[in-house]
Motif scaffolding. Structure first.
Motif, PDB file in Angstrom:
ATOM      1  N   HIS A   1      -9.769  -8.400   9.450  1.00 38.64           N
ATOM      2  CA  HIS A   1      -9.507  -7.345  10.056  1.00 38.64           C
ATOM      3  C   HIS A   1      -9.225  -5.914  10.505  1.00 38.64           C
ATOM      4  O   HIS A   1      -9.471  -4.675  10.398  1.00 38.64           O
ATOM      5  CB  HIS A   1      -9.896  -8.281  11.439  1.00 38.64           C
ATOM      6  N   HIS A   2      -7.588  -5.990  10.736  1.00 38.24           N
ATOM      7  CA  HIS A   2      -6.863  -5.031  11.111  1.00 38.24           C
ATOM      8  C   HIS A   2      -6.662  -3.950   9.414  1.00 38.24           C
ATOM      9  O   HIS A   2      -6.367  -3.646   9.379  1.00 38.24           O
ATOM     10  CB  HIS A   2      -5.494  -5.975  11.195  1.00 38.24           C
ATOM     11  N   GLY A   3      -7.408  -4.638   7.963  1.00 40.41           N
ATOM     12  CA  GLY A   3      -6.517  -4.246   7.080  1.00 40.41           C
ATOM     13  C   GLY A   3      -4.561  -3.983   6.902  1.00 40.41           C
ATOM     14  O   GLY A   3      -4.155  -4.892   7.407  1.00 40.41           O
ATOM     15  N   ASP A   4      -4.629  -2.935   5.509  1.00 36.28           N
ATOM     16  CA  ASP A   4      -3.150  -2.319   5.773  1.00 36.28           C
ATOM     17  C   ASP A   4      -2.775  -2.485   7.138  1.00 36.28           C
ATOM     18  O   ASP A   4      -3.622  -1.516   7.360  1.00 36.28           O
ATOM     19  CB  ASP A   4      -3.245  -1.569   4.524  1.00 36.28           C
ATOM     20  N   THR A   5      -1.319  -2.256   7.088  1.00 36.70           N
ATOM     21  CA  THR A   5      -0.387  -1.680   8.378  1.00 36.70           C
ATOM     22  C   THR A   5      -0.235  -0.579   7.914  1.00 36.70           C
ATOM     23  O   THR A   5       1.025  -0.433   6.826  1.00 36.70           O
ATOM     24  CB  THR A   5       0.713  -2.188   8.844  1.00 36.70           C
ATOM     25  N   GLU A   6      -0.253   0.658   7.746  1.00 30.66           N
ATOM     26  CA  GLU A   6      -0.217   1.820   7.080  1.00 30.66           C
ATOM     27  C   GLU A   6       1.629   2.431   7.318  1.00 30.66           C
ATOM     28  O   GLU A   6       1.828   3.052   6.042  1.00 30.66           O
ATOM     29  CB  GLU A   6      -0.858   3.715   7.193  1.00 30.66           C
ATOM     30  N   GLU A   7       2.054   2.227   8.531  1.00 34.03           N
ATOM     31  CA  GLU A   7       2.953   2.457   8.741  1.00 34.03           C
ATOM     32  C   GLU A   7       4.037   2.001   7.890  1.00 34.03           C
ATOM     33  O   GLU A   7       5.044   2.128   7.643  1.00 34.03           O
ATOM     34  CB  GLU A   7       3.192   2.243  10.928  1.00 34.03           C
ATOM     35  N   LEU A   8       4.115  -0.028   7.243  1.00 25.82           N
ATOM     36  CA  LEU A   8       4.645  -0.699   7.400  1.00 25.82           C
ATOM     37  C   LEU A   8       4.529  -0.234   5.420  1.00 25.82           C
ATOM     38  O   LEU A   8       5.368  -0.163   4.709  1.00 25.82           O
ATOM     39  CB  LEU A   8       4.371  -2.105   7.611  1.00 25.82           C
ATOM     40  N   VAL A   9       3.571   0.268   5.252  1.00 20.20           N
ATOM     41  CA  VAL A   9       3.092   0.767   3.692  1.00 20.20           C
ATOM     42  C   VAL A   9       3.833   2.068   3.106  1.00 20.20           C
ATOM     43  O   VAL A   9       4.495   2.037   2.338  1.00 20.20           O
ATOM     44  CB  VAL A   9       1.541   0.738   3.513  1.00 20.20           C
ATOM     45  N   ASN A  10       4.023   2.695   4.687  1.00 19.25           N
ATOM     46  CA  ASN A  10       4.617   4.170   4.134  1.00 19.25           C
ATOM     47  C   ASN A  10       6.345   3.923   3.850  1.00 19.25           C
ATOM     48  O   ASN A  10       7.143   4.100   3.871  1.00 19.25           O
ATOM     49  CB  ASN A  10       3.991   5.205   5.541  1.00 19.25           C
ATOM     50  N   HIS A  11       6.888   2.782   5.303  1.00 20.29           N
ATOM     51  CA  HIS A  11       7.954   2.725   5.327  1.00 20.29           C
ATOM     52  C   HIS A  11       9.306   1.451   4.602  1.00 20.29           C
ATOM     53  O   HIS A  11      10.078   1.797   4.112  1.00 20.29           O
ATOM     54  CB  HIS A  11       7.833   2.717   6.857  1.00 20.29           C
ATOM     55  N   LEU A  12       8.220   0.464   4.997  1.00 23.46           N
ATOM     56  CA  LEU A  12       8.826  -0.683   4.911  1.00 23.46           C
ATOM     57  C   LEU A  12       8.662  -1.198   3.491  1.00 23.46           C
ATOM     58  O   LEU A  12       9.872  -1.470   2.561  1.00 23.46           O
ATOM     59  CB  LEU A  12       8.008  -1.588   5.532  1.00 23.46           C
ATOM     60  N   LEU A  13       7.303  -1.196   3.039  1.00 19.16           N
ATOM     61  CA  LEU A  13       7.138  -2.050   1.296  1.00 19.16           C
ATOM     62  C   LEU A  13       7.826  -0.792   0.315  1.00 19.16           C
ATOM     63  O   LEU A  13       8.154  -1.538  -0.586  1.00 19.16           O
ATOM     64  CB  LEU A  13       5.662  -1.478   1.301  1.00 19.16           C
ATOM     65  N   PRO A  14       7.801  -0.025   0.374  1.00 21.71           N
ATOM     66  CA  PRO A  14       9.268   1.318  -0.595  1.00 21.71           C
ATOM     67  C   PRO A  14      10.380   0.430  -0.492  1.00 21.71           C
ATOM     68  O   PRO A  14      11.590   0.505  -1.889  1.00 21.71           O
ATOM     69  CB  PRO A  14       9.311   2.346  -0.135  1.00 21.71           C
ATOM     70  N   ILE A  15      11.074  -0.315   0.496  1.00 22.58           N
ATOM     71  CA  ILE A  15      12.773  -0.543   0.300  1.00 22.58           C
ATOM     72  C   ILE A  15      12.135  -2.185  -0.092  1.00 22.58           C
ATOM     73  O   ILE A  15      13.111  -3.000  -1.100  1.00 22.58           O
ATOM     74  CB  ILE A  15      12.476  -0.770   1.766  1.00 22.58           C
ATOM     75  N   LEU A  16      11.014  -2.286   0.130  1.00 17.56           N
ATOM     76  CA  LEU A  16      10.746  -3.714  -0.096  1.00 17.56           C
ATOM     77  C   LEU A  16      10.373  -3.975  -2.327  1.00 17.56           C
ATOM     78  O   LEU A  16      10.957  -5.313  -2.732  1.00 17.56           O
ATOM     79  CB  LEU A  16       9.360  -5.342   0.439  1.00 17.56           C
ATOM     80  N   GLU A  17       9.566  -3.352  -2.360  1.00 15.02           N
ATOM     81  CA  GLU A  17       9.674  -2.739  -4.024  1.00 15.02           C
ATOM     82  C   GLU A  17      11.205  -2.848  -4.363  1.00 15.02           C
ATOM     83  O   GLU A  17      11.408  -3.317  -5.719  1.00 15.02           O
ATOM     84  CB  GLU A  17       9.181  -1.886  -3.966  1.00 15.02           C
ATOM     85  N   ALA A  18      11.764  -1.774  -3.810  1.00 10.84           N
ATOM     86  CA  ALA A  18      13.090  -1.627  -4.182  1.00 10.84           C
ATOM     87  C   ALA A  18      14.460  -2.548  -4.628  1.00 10.84           C
ATOM     88  O   ALA A  18      14.883  -2.542  -5.566  1.00 10.84           O
ATOM     89  CB  ALA A  18      13.892  -0.582  -3.080  1.00 10.84           C
ATOM     90  N   ASN A  19      13.521  -3.460  -3.708  1.00 17.44           N
ATOM     91  CA  ASN A  19      15.070  -4.804  -3.933  1.00 17.44           C
ATOM     92  C   ASN A  19      14.415  -5.636  -4.749  1.00 17.44           C
ATOM     93  O   ASN A  19      15.471  -7.277  -4.219  1.00 17.44           O
ATOM     94  CB  ASN A  19      15.356  -4.592  -1.880  1.00 17.44           C
ATOM     95  N   ASN A  20      13.215  -6.038  -4.889  1.00 12.81           N
ATOM     96  CA  ASN A  20      12.532  -6.970  -5.695  1.00 12.81           C
ATOM     97  C   ASN A  20      12.357  -8.272  -4.738  1.00 12.81           C
ATOM     98  O   ASN A  20      12.631  -9.406  -5.564  1.00 12.81           O
ATOM     99  CB  ASN A  20      13.705  -6.907  -6.579  1.00 12.81           C
ATOM    100  N   ILE A  21      11.795  -7.887  -3.669  1.00 14.12           N
ATOM    101  CA  ILE A  21      11.614  -8.556  -3.006  1.00 14.12           C
ATOM    102  C   ILE A  21       9.959 -10.121  -3.429  1.00 14.12           C
ATOM    103  O   ILE A  21       9.906  -9.374  -3.941  1.00 14.12           O
ATOM    104  CB  ILE A  21      11.502  -8.399  -1.346  1.00 14.12           C
ATOM    105  N   ASP A  22      10.272 -11.082  -3.229  1.00 18.87           N
ATOM    106  CA  ASP A  22       9.674 -12.431  -4.055  1.00 18.87           C
ATOM    107  C   ASP A  22       8.643 -12.521  -3.321  1.00 18.87           C
ATOM    108  O   ASP A  22       7.156 -11.831  -3.425  1.00 18.87           O
ATOM    109  CB  ASP A  22      10.059 -13.451  -4.119  1.00 18.87           C
ATOM    110  N   LEU A  23       8.294 -12.187  -1.386  1.00 16.86           N
ATOM    111  CA  LEU A  23       7.132 -12.473  -1.141  1.00 16.86           C
ATOM    112  C   LEU A  23       7.485 -12.069   0.423  1.00 16.86           C
ATOM    113  O   LEU A  23       8.674 -11.464   1.034  1.00 16.86           O
ATOM    114  CB  LEU A  23       7.085 -14.374  -0.466  1.00 16.86           C
ATOM    115  N   TYR A  24       5.927 -11.059   0.571  1.00 10.38           N
ATOM    116  CA  TYR A  24       6.568 -10.990   2.419  1.00 10.38           C
ATOM    117  C   TYR A  24       4.683 -12.108   3.094  1.00 10.38           C
ATOM    118  O   TYR A  24       3.551 -11.513   2.532  1.00 10.38           O
ATOM    119  CB  TYR A  24       5.716  -9.053   2.342  1.00 10.38           C
TER     120      TYR A  24
END
Length: 322
Positions: free
Chosen positions: A213-236
């Motif tokens: 229902h809520h779909g992607d949270t754009e603020e997290l896609v823009n600000h949090l996701l790049p940090i998670l990708e850069a640090n090679n996390i396994d699960l969100y």
């Protein structure tokens, strides 16, 4: 004997330039760790919350779990009114009564929790009432070969500040908002970079990728996701959408896992998603389990009857000692 650290928080965390507060939770002697993940649950047992809790107890005993993770929206509709709110007993202590669930609960806050007295959920008074309970805004749990990073996602979402509708949010400890978010992201990035854990798991309430229902949270896609990708996390792992789902990423190794089926679900409320990324979607109630050792991680989703709906696993090589 397992070592379970008793967590005592004397005050809510206020972000500065310091790294996130970290707590230890030792794995089992055989080098394993098992836990359940549940979200969006606190409804005094209604909307099948009690039935989900019962099956959690069954699966928890089978897996001999070490703890439970809550992905937020712990008390509906408007959080807790205070430390003496009876909803804590009627939605938590009275519901999750199985012997296997008498373990530490690591909780994050959801948007509905922010509509009440946030500091009540952060208070050590609740831990005195039920010693399983631990809730903080953002923190780290270090289990040696796996490290958990709990992130307070609600302050990221613009509409809670610009379009509050009829809801009142408890922003004590958050303002100035930009300063809070900036420091949190900086601390998280630093902590992820410094982590030597084999597995890195990030937990938040809001979705990053979701067909619900809520779909992607754009603020997290823009600000949090790049940090998670850069640090090679396994699960969100998240809640917020009242469903169970597993979405993989074409851009990284991150697996996006929604466990928001703790009580009221949104049947039929699903959007189209790329089939090469959507591994699993279920629009009913349920929960998730995770079993991890240094070389392998396994997840499973269960419905309200305890049926296994979806399994997934991945592996990593041992670190070389040469």
């Amino acid at each position: 004997m397992r070592l379970l650290v008793v967590l005592i928080i004397t005050q809510c965390l206020v972000y500065s330039s310091a790294v996130l507060q970290s707590f230890d939770h030792a794995p089992n002697q055989d080098g394993s760790l098992s836990f359940l993940v549940i979200g969006d649950w606190g409804r005094n047992g209604a909307y099948n919350q009690s039935q989900v809790a019962f099956q959690m107890g069954v699966v928890g005993e089978q897996l001999d779990i070490d703890f439970v993770i809550s992905t937020g929206d712990n008390f509906y509709d408007n959080g807790l009114k205070g430390i003496d709110d009876s909803s804590f007993h009627h939605s938590f202590t009275k519901i999750y009564t199985a012997p296997s669930l008498q373990k530490q609960w690591y909780n994050v806050l959801g948007n509905h929790d922010y509509r009440g007295d946030v500091e009540a959920q952060l208070s050590p008074v609740l831990s005195n009432l039920d010693n399983r309970w631990f809730c903080s805004r953002s923190y780290i749990v270090n289990a040696e070969f796996v490290e958990f990073f709990f992130v307070d996602t609600t302050p990221f979402v613009d509409k809670y500040f610009t379009q509050p509708e009829d809801h009142v949010y408890d922003w004590r400890g958050i303002r100035p908002r930009n300063h809070y978010i900036s420091n949190l992201l900086k601390d998280l990035d630093m902590s992820l970079k410094q982590s030597n854990a084999k597995w890195k798991i990030v937990v938040g309430h809001h979705t990053i990728r979701s067909a619900g229902h809520h779909g992607d949270t754009e603020e997290l896609v823009n600000h949090l996701l790049p940090i998670l990708e850069a640090n090679n996390i396994d699960l969100y792992m998240n809640g917020h959408d009242h469903c169970l789902q597993h979405i993989s990423s074409l851009n990284s190794e991150i697996q996006f896992l929604t466990s928001g089926g703790g009580s009221k679900s949104w049947g039929g409320d699903v959007s189209w998603w790329k089939p090469e990324e959507m591994k699993f979607y279920y629009d009913g109630q349920g929960f998730m389990s995770v079993h991890v050792i240094e070389t392998e991680l396994n997840i499973a989703f269960y419905d309200v009857f305890g049926n296994v709906l979806h399994k997934w696993n991945t592996s990593k090589q041992l670190h070389s000692t040469l």
